[in-house]
Design a protein around this motif. Structure first.
Motif, PDB file in Angstrom:
ATOM      1  N   TRP A   1       0.880   3.997  -2.827  1.00 43.04           N
ATOM      2  CA  TRP A   1       0.436   5.394  -2.746  1.00 43.04           C
ATOM      3  C   TRP A   1       1.649   6.543  -3.173  1.00 43.04           C
ATOM      4  O   TRP A   1       1.540   7.445  -3.688  1.00 43.04           O
ATOM      5  CB  TRP A   1       0.168   5.705  -0.958  1.00 43.04           C
TER       6      TRP A   1
ATOM      7  N   TYR B   1      -1.873  -1.480  -6.120  1.00 41.25           N
ATOM      8  CA  TYR B   1      -2.676  -1.367  -4.700  1.00 41.25           C
ATOM      9  C   TYR B   1      -3.530  -2.516  -5.110  1.00 41.25           C
ATOM     10  O   TYR B   1      -3.779  -3.359  -3.751  1.00 41.25           O
ATOM     11  CB  TYR B   1      -3.330  -0.210  -4.606  1.00 41.25           C
TER      12      TYR B   1
ATOM     13  N   SER C   1       0.854  -1.158   0.013  1.00 37.67           N
ATOM     14  CA  SER C   1       0.088  -0.024  -0.023  1.00 37.67           C
ATOM     15  C   SER C   1       0.997   1.414  -0.023  1.00 37.67           C
ATOM     16  O   SER C   1       0.500   2.267  -0.627  1.00 37.67           O
ATOM     17  CB  SER C   1      -0.852   0.067   1.311  1.00 37.67           C
TER      18      SER C   1
END
Length: 82
Positions: free
Chosen positions: A24, A62, A20
Motif C-alpha cells: 500500500w 501485494y 500488505s
C-alpha cells in the motif's frame, strides 16, 4: 516431536499484514508521483515513470504476499497441521 510443530496462525497474519502495508505504501507513493507530474506525459518525465513503476510494483508485492500466505496454509493442510 512437539518442538517441530510450527505456530502458523500468527506468523501468517503478521507476514500478510506487513507485506500488505509495504504494498500500500508503494502504491500510494506511486499515485502521488503520478498526480503531481501528470502534466508532462513523456517518457522523459522520470517522476511519472517512477510513479507508474511504484503502482505496478505495489500490486505485484501485494499479490506475491497473498500467494505466499496461501501456499503456506496449503502446505500446513497437506501435512495435517491445520
Amino acid at each position: 516431536m512437539a518442538s517441530n510443530f510450527r505456530k502458523s496462525g500468527s506468523n501468517e497474519k503478521q507476514m500478510s499484514r506487513s507485506v500488505s502495508v509495504i504494498a500500500w505504501i508503494a502504491w500510494i507513493v506511486g499515485i502521488i508521483l503520478i498526480l503531481f507530474n501528470l502534466g508532462n506525459l513523456s517518457d522523459r518525465n522520470i517522476y511519472l515513470m517512477v510513479g507508474i513503476g511504484c503502482v505496478v510494483g505495489g500490486f505485484f508485492i501485494y499479490m506475491i504476499g497473498k500467494g505466499l500466505v496461501i501456499a503456506r496454509k496449503k502446505e500446513d493442510q497437506e501435512k495435517g497441521r491445520s
